[in-house]
Design an enzyme around this catalytic site. Sequence first.
Site, short mmCIF file in Angstrom:
data_model
loop_
_atom_site.label_atom_id
_atom_site.label_comp_id
_atom_site.label_asym_id
_atom_site.label_seq_id
_atom_site.Cartn_x
_atom_site.Cartn_y
_atom_site.Cartn_z
N ASP A 229 0.75 -1.20 -0.17
CA ASP A 229 0.00 0.08 0.16
C ASP A 229 0.87 1.13 -0.05
OD1 ASP A 229 -2.24 2.03 0.70
OD2 ASP A 229 -3.34 0.06 0.88
N HIS A 252 2.17 2.08 -3.19
CA HIS A 252 1.36 2.86 -3.88
C HIS A 252 1.79 4.42 -3.66
CE1 HIS A 252 -2.50 0.05 -3.06
NE2 HIS A 252 -1.70 -0.11 -3.81
#
Length: 407
Positions: A229, A252
């Site tokens: 993430d 991310h």
Amino acid sequence: MASTVLNFSASLLTLFFFFLRSADAEIGSSNIFSMQSYGARGDGRHDDTKALVDAWAAACSSAKPAVVLIPKGKKYLTKHTTLSGPCKSSILLMVKGSLVASPERSDWSKETVKHWILFSGVTSLTVTGGGTIDGNGKIWWQNSCKTNSKLPCTQAPTALTFYSCKNLKVENLKVVNSQQIQISVEDCTHVKMSRLSIFAPETSPNTDGIHITRSRDVQVADCTIKTGDDCMSIEDGTENLHVKNLVCGPGHGISIGSLGDHSSEDHVNNVTVDNVRMYGTTNGARIKTWQGGKGSAKNIVFQNMIMDNVWNPIIIDQNYCDSSTPCKQQKSAVEVSNVLFKNIRGTSASEEAIMLHCSSSVPCHAITLENVKLTVKGGSSDAKSTCQNAEWKKSGSVSPQPCGFSN
């Protein structure tokens, strides 16, 4: 005669420092609280939670600076643990070996499922030692609704949570395979984090590397983050955050937000991200806010960044929607202003290298792009940009140039 006096003085000085070191060692040894001394087995199979809690309690009660030692070469299996202050003096948690989370999801109750190791209300805490914090998160990832949409969405523990701590240092650690967020800093002041190696597989859901919220005067430096993430997620209440010398990817990217979800009022102010290398991340420098929210994200600098095959190298999204159903159009929005993207270069994995997608009712403004050069990885096509409701200006060379350019 002079040489004799000098030799004698040198001997006295040597003797003085010998006794000084001996005294320091004696003081230090009397304030070291090892898990081994409190019954820990360190075999990675038996539950050593009580030993950690008892060692912490003894150290916290010490009137002199104290060390809680996680000995080298051992694996200490622990369940949910809360290590609370205030303590009588400063605490050094010296992680030489490994703390390993229990692999059994049943070891967490509804009351404890948000945290594995929680530090609460501690002043002058240092966590270091070169050892490993292992969240043992595989079973949690397999049971996540983001891995299998047929499963219900449930919470999972954060590996390390620092809540309401002051004068905090976290450095020289490996944090791996967290059940969910790896490190969360909440309601803290005067924080320094450095030389952290944070890792979870690219497919692991919600495993943000460093999460910061409601905290001010925070420094993050010299860290490597590879995760499933956000490498860093910067949320409501963050003020005076300085990030420097970071390697990120996979993951991310570095995200400010999301802000304004559930019609909340959120504020982020004075954030500088400097000297970052991004490898194969979904996003690079990112600001994301929900429609319907209120508040502001302002005085933000992303500078000296190298993008390598990043899908969205520069992105502002005021219409963020992480929902299984479409989000309704809203009039209110979190105001995004005074944002600088400076000295950013490298390659985009998509043609759209710059996205400035802002609110029609609360457009983002005072956005500056300075010395930006982004190309498509492999050079098969030209990089492009899109913008909506964005008031921006450029300094130096900017490529690709967003639409609606104004000096």
